[in-house]
Scaffold this active site. Structure first.
Site, PDB file in Angstrom:
ATOM      1  N   LYS A  98       0.853  -1.199   0.000  1.00 54.75           N
ATOM      2  CA  LYS A  98       0.000   0.000   0.000  1.00 54.75           C
ATOM      3  C   LYS A  98       0.885   1.244   0.000  1.00 54.75           C
ATOM      4  O   LYS A  98       1.505   1.587   0.992  1.00 54.75           O
ATOM      5  CB  LYS A  98      -0.904   0.052   1.241  1.00 54.75           C
ATOM      6  CG  LYS A  98      -1.863   1.240   1.148  1.00 54.75           C
ATOM      7  CD  LYS A  98      -2.354   1.698   2.482  1.00 54.75           C
ATOM      8  CE  LYS A  98      -2.082   3.101   2.878  1.00 54.75           C
ATOM      9  NZ  LYS A  98      -2.040   4.178   1.921  1.00 54.75           N
ATOM     10  N   GLY A 108       6.271   4.834   8.853  1.00 52.86           N
ATOM     11  CA  GLY A 108       5.381   5.987   8.958  1.00 52.86           C
ATOM     12  C   GLY A 108       5.450   6.605  10.342  1.00 52.86           C
ATOM     13  O   GLY A 108       6.444   6.458  11.050  1.00 52.86           O
ATOM     14  N   SER A 109       4.367   7.245  10.709  1.00 56.38           N
ATOM     15  CA  SER A 109       4.356   8.003  11.965  1.00 56.38           C
ATOM     16  C   SER A 109       4.142   7.086  13.174  1.00 56.38           C
ATOM     17  O   SER A 109       3.613   5.971  13.037  1.00 56.38           O
ATOM     18  CB  SER A 109       3.216   9.022  11.911  1.00 56.38           C
ATOM     19  OG  SER A 109       1.988   8.330  11.815  1.00 56.38           O
ATOM     20  N   GLY A 147       1.742   3.941  13.614  1.00 54.41           N
ATOM     21  CA  GLY A 147       2.501   2.758  14.051  1.00 54.41           C
ATOM     22  C   GLY A 147       1.852   2.078  15.248  1.00 54.41           C
ATOM     23  O   GLY A 147       1.788   0.849  15.332  1.00 54.41           O
ATOM     24  N   GLU A 155       9.125   1.093  11.308  1.00 56.36           N
ATOM     25  CA  GLU A 155      10.140   2.137  11.136  1.00 56.36           C
ATOM     26  C   GLU A 155       9.411   3.453  11.354  1.00 56.36           C
ATOM     27  O   GLU A 155       8.617   3.865  10.509  1.00 56.36           O
ATOM     28  CB  GLU A 155      10.723   2.105   9.715  1.00 56.36           C
ATOM     29  CG  GLU A 155      11.436   0.826   9.350  1.00 56.36           C
ATOM     30  CD  GLU A 155      12.732   0.631  10.090  1.00 56.36           C
ATOM     31  OE1 GLU A 155      13.238   1.604  10.685  1.00 56.36           O
ATOM     32  OE2 GLU A 155      13.230  -0.503  10.099  1.00 56.36           O
ATOM     33  N   CYS A 162      12.878  10.967   8.270  1.00 56.46           N
ATOM     34  CA  CYS A 162      12.758  10.436   9.636  1.00 56.46           C
ATOM     35  C   CYS A 162      14.084  10.602  10.356  1.00 56.46           C
ATOM     36  O   CYS A 162      14.133  10.761  11.567  1.00 56.46           O
ATOM     37  CB  CYS A 162      12.352   8.973   9.587  1.00 56.46           C
ATOM     38  SG  CYS A 162      13.345   8.022   8.459  1.00 56.46           S
ATOM     39  N   GLU A 197       8.925  15.450  16.689  1.00 56.90           N
ATOM     40  CA  GLU A 197       9.331  15.415  15.285  1.00 56.90           C
ATOM     41  C   GLU A 197       8.501  16.422  14.490  1.00 56.90           C
ATOM     42  O   GLU A 197       7.265  16.381  14.529  1.00 56.90           O
ATOM     43  CB  GLU A 197       9.097  14.011  14.730  1.00 56.90           C
ATOM     44  CG  GLU A 197       9.542  13.879  13.293  1.00 56.90           C
ATOM     45  CD  GLU A 197       9.333  12.477  12.758  1.00 56.90           C
ATOM     46  OE1 GLU A 197       8.225  11.951  12.896  1.00 56.90           O
ATOM     47  OE2 GLU A 197      10.293  11.920  12.202  1.00 56.90           O
TER      48      GLU A 197
HETATM   49  P1  NDP Z   1       1.661   8.102   8.292  1.00 54.92           P
HETATM   50  O1  NDP Z   1       1.891   7.268   9.489  1.00 54.92           O
HETATM   51  O2  NDP Z   1       0.564   9.063   8.299  1.00 54.92           O
HETATM   52  O3  NDP Z   1       1.415   7.170   7.017  1.00 54.92           O
HETATM   53  C1  NDP Z   1       2.286   6.118   6.654  1.00 54.92           C
HETATM   54  C2  NDP Z   1       1.514   5.112   5.842  1.00 54.92           C
HETATM   55  O4  NDP Z   1       0.526   4.507   6.682  1.00 54.92           O
HETATM   56  C3  NDP Z   1       0.756   5.733   4.666  1.00 54.92           C
HETATM   57  O5  NDP Z   1       0.751   4.819   3.589  1.00 54.92           O
HETATM   58  C4  NDP Z   1      -0.631   5.896   5.256  1.00 54.92           C
HETATM   59  O6  NDP Z   1      -1.627   5.972   4.288  1.00 54.92           O
HETATM   60  C5  NDP Z   1      -0.747   4.620   6.071  1.00 54.92           C
HETATM   61  N1  NDP Z   1      -1.796   4.643   7.080  1.00 54.92           N
HETATM   62  C6  NDP Z   1      -2.450   5.711   7.595  1.00 54.92           C
HETATM   63  N2  NDP Z   1      -3.368   5.307   8.507  1.00 54.92           N
HETATM   64  C7  NDP Z   1      -3.298   3.956   8.568  1.00 54.92           C
HETATM   65  C8  NDP Z   1      -3.971   2.962   9.320  1.00 54.92           C
HETATM   66  N3  NDP Z   1      -4.926   3.251  10.199  1.00 54.92           N
HETATM   67  N4  NDP Z   1      -3.616   1.678   9.152  1.00 54.92           N
HETATM   68  C9  NDP Z   1      -2.638   1.340   8.282  1.00 54.92           C
HETATM   69  N5  NDP Z   1      -1.976   2.237   7.513  1.00 54.92           N
HETATM   70  C10 NDP Z   1      -2.297   3.531   7.659  1.00 54.92           C
HETATM   71  O7  NDP Z   1       3.049   8.774   8.001  1.00 54.92           O
HETATM   72  P2  NDP Z   1       3.408   9.776   6.861  1.00 54.92           P
HETATM   73  O8  NDP Z   1       3.052   9.200   5.544  1.00 54.92           O
HETATM   74  O9  NDP Z   1       2.857  11.091   7.242  1.00 54.92           O
HETATM   75  O10 NDP Z   1       5.018   9.780   6.941  1.00 54.92           O
HETATM   76  C11 NDP Z   1       5.688  10.562   7.845  1.00 54.92           C
HETATM   77  C12 NDP Z   1       6.111   9.756   9.057  1.00 54.92           C
HETATM   78  O11 NDP Z   1       6.822   8.599   8.666  1.00 54.92           O
HETATM   79  C13 NDP Z   1       7.073  10.537   9.938  1.00 54.92           C
HETATM   80  O12 NDP Z   1       6.692  10.434  11.281  1.00 54.92           O
HETATM   81  C14 NDP Z   1       8.416   9.849   9.732  1.00 54.92           C
HETATM   82  O13 NDP Z   1       9.295   9.916  10.771  1.00 54.92           O
HETATM   83  C15 NDP Z   1       8.017   8.457   9.434  1.00 54.92           C
HETATM   84  N6  NDP Z   1       9.037   7.844   8.602  1.00 54.92           N
HETATM   85  C16 NDP Z   1       9.904   6.957   9.172  1.00 54.92           C
HETATM   86  C17 NDP Z   1      10.949   6.405   8.441  1.00 54.92           C
HETATM   87  C18 NDP Z   1      11.887   5.419   9.065  1.00 54.92           C
HETATM   88  O14 NDP Z   1      12.609   4.743   8.331  1.00 54.92           O
HETATM   89  N7  NDP Z   1      11.953   5.267  10.358  1.00 54.92           N
HETATM   90  C19 NDP Z   1      11.138   6.752   7.034  1.00 54.92           C
HETATM   91  C20 NDP Z   1      10.171   7.689   6.526  1.00 54.92           C
HETATM   92  C21 NDP Z   1       9.160   8.209   7.307  1.00 54.92           C
HETATM   93  P3  NDP Z   1      -2.108   7.378   3.710  1.00 54.92           P
HETATM   94  O15 NDP Z   1      -0.963   7.993   3.022  1.00 54.92           O
HETATM   95  O16 NDP Z   1      -3.153   6.979   2.789  1.00 54.92           O
HETATM   96  O17 NDP Z   1      -2.575   8.175   4.891  1.00 54.92           O
END
Ligand code: NDP
Length: 481
Positions: free
Chosen positions: A176, A229-230, A234, A251, A285, A384
């Protein structure tokens, strides 16, 4: 290629609903594409396809899978310019940054091709327990059908960091992409077709977190979830995994420190500090967003940082003069603006920036921003921001630097700038972080690990650790003849 379908079971399949997502160019705020947005039924279809494909894919040899991985790497290479352009337009990052992303993805597919081959040699290795009269053989088997969820800041690279080891291990995949940057990942469907990847091994479903992400993580047909993601999302991913006792890799976020000691090379320091916070408009991140400077050199260093930040050229990703692009989405632009306003409300001192960038009527542009003397209890120091905002404090000695650096919930990365090699080693060992860069920009290689201590996540990507995340260990034990 069509954006109105999903890649499921080796074909482009019409979605279950008419819902669409508008994809925006963040430099112009124009809609550049509309993509289909799926729901639970599409996830079901993709998981079923992946499950069917797993039966045969798990029996392929590592060498066979390596062949597909290398073919994927070559197919990406052949379309590198086009993929970088798609990514750059959708994400807003300068084209040269998007080209680096594509190069990193190619290196990752090639690296895991090598590890897939080695996997064959690692199968059925006997351990003879002579005193007990037994022999036990180790098998490394794929974890199963995996759900991969990625964010929008480095979409093609983050996807490669998950897809390549998952394929190498023998897993089948439902991916996804982020709803903000789905365009470049959809190209992976075409690439999968082009290299003849068996149907169902890689499936891609677009859509929002609630409509596609949550059904995927809650799906009983998924054996493992790998999420980047966030922390907010997470946590919910981990809750779904807990209900099913499902394996999960996370991550998550970071608030990484950069420590600059008084013996530092100041020219190098300026380059590494700015790269650590303004690359990809700070949407990393691993951004080294907390700068700790030894007191004696703070005035000179800050003066240089101010003038170098003010010299950064902002602009459209395709303009070759552009050094920093816009924030990738309106939502992220508002988040970053809100943090800057909060800094002002807290009475923090701005060294430079803090405004919407001048000269842009449209686009999510924010000036490179630096706050100084930021108290450790400020939200800007602790949370962050995920944007081009650097917070600075000074320290007196090494012990204080380490204490301040480690005093944070996250532990993803850190930077150290010093001419003293022994100090660099000592401080590296004392820092709670998954990756530490000494006197350099943030370089990441497929061979080294990626992931964090503390609330930055669970597990590691890249290197052999990235492959282990998609493997189950089995022992077959029998009496010695
Ligand atoms: P989000 O957590 O908002 O989204 C990440 C992914 O999760 C997207 O594909 C999102 O979909 C999806 N998602 C959202 N809600 C749900 C849910 N309820 N269940 C399952 N999946 C869901 O993060 P961002 O996209 O805003 O990215 C930024 C964040 O990612 C920052 O906090 C950053 O630190 C972290 N990050 C960490 C990295 C690492 O390697 N540690 C690398 C890059 C980023 P949709 O886009 O459709 O909302």
């Amino acid at each position: 290629m069509s954006y109105d379908k999903f890649f499921i079971d080796g074909h482009w399949v019409a979605p279950s609903t008419d819902a669409c997502l508008a994809v925006i160019n963040p430099a112009t705020e124009e809609v550049i594409a509309e993509v289909a947005a799926g729901g639970p039924q599409d996830v079901d279809l993709a998981v079923s396809a992946a499950r069917r494909a797993f039966a045969d894919w798990r029996r392929t040899s590592g060498a066979e899978r390596a062949g597909y991985l290398r073919a994927i790497a070559r197919a990406i290479e052949a379309r590198a310019g086009e993929l970088a352009a798609i990514s750059s337009r959708n994400n807003g990052k300068p084209l040269f940054e998007a080209e680096i992303d594509i190069g990193d993805a190619i290196a990752t597919y090639d690296y895991y091709a090598g590890l897939a081959e080695q996997l064959d040699e690692r199968q059925n290795v006997p351990v003879v327990l002579a005193a007990e009269g037994f022999e036990s053989r180790t098998r490394l088997e794929p974890a199963g059908v995996v759900g991969l969820i990625v964010p929008w800041n480095f979409p093609f690279v983050t996807t490669a960091w998950k897809v390549a080891p998952a394929l190498a291990a023998g897993c089948t995949i439902v991916l996804k992409p982020s709803e903000v940057t789905p365009l470049v990942e959809l190209q992976m469907g075409e690439i999968a077709q082009q290299v003849g990847l068996p149907a169902g091994v890689l499936n891609i479903v677009n859509g929002s977190g609630p409509d596609v992400g949550a059904p995927l993580t809650n799906h009983p047909g998924i054996d493992k979830v790998s999420f980047t993601g966030s922390n907010r999302v997470g946590e919910t991913v981990m809750q779904s995994a807990a209900k099913q006792i499902q394996s999960v890799s996370l991550e998550l976020g970071g608030k990484s420190p950069m420590l600059v000691f008084e013996d530092a090379d100041l020219d190098g320091a300026v380059e590494w500090i700015l790269g650590g916070i303004f690359y990809n408009a700070g949407q990393m991140c691993s951004a080294t967003s907390r700068l700790l400077v030894q007191e004696r050199i703070a005035p000179q260093l800050l003066e240089r940082l101010k003038s170098a930040s003010e010299a950064i050229t902002l602009g459209d990703s395709f303009d070759t003069n552009t050094q920093m692009g816009p924030l990738t989405s309106a939502a992220q632009y508002q988040t970053v603006q809100a943090y800057i306003e909060r800094g002002r409300a807290e009475g923090l001192q701005l060294l430079t920036g803090g405004n919407r960038a001048a000269g842009f009527d449209r686009g999510y542009f924010i000036e490179p921003t630096i706050f100084v003397d930021v108290p450790t209890d400020s939200a800007l120091w602790r949370e962050e921001i995920f944007g081009p905002v650097l917070c600075v404090r000074t320290f007196t000695d090494e012990a204080e630097a380490i204490r301040l650096a480690n005093d944070n919930d996250f532990g993803l990365a850190a930077g150290i700038i010093t001419a003293d090699g022994q100090r660099a080693q000592r401080v590296s060992e004392a820092l709670d972080a998954g990756h530490i860069w000494i006197n350099s920009l943030q370089v990441v290689f497929p061979e080294t690990s990626w992931g964090g201590f503390k609330r930055s996540g669970i597990g590691r990507e890249l290197g052999p650790w990235g492959l282990s995340a998609y493997l189950e260990v089995k022992h077959i034990t029998r009496p010695l003849d």
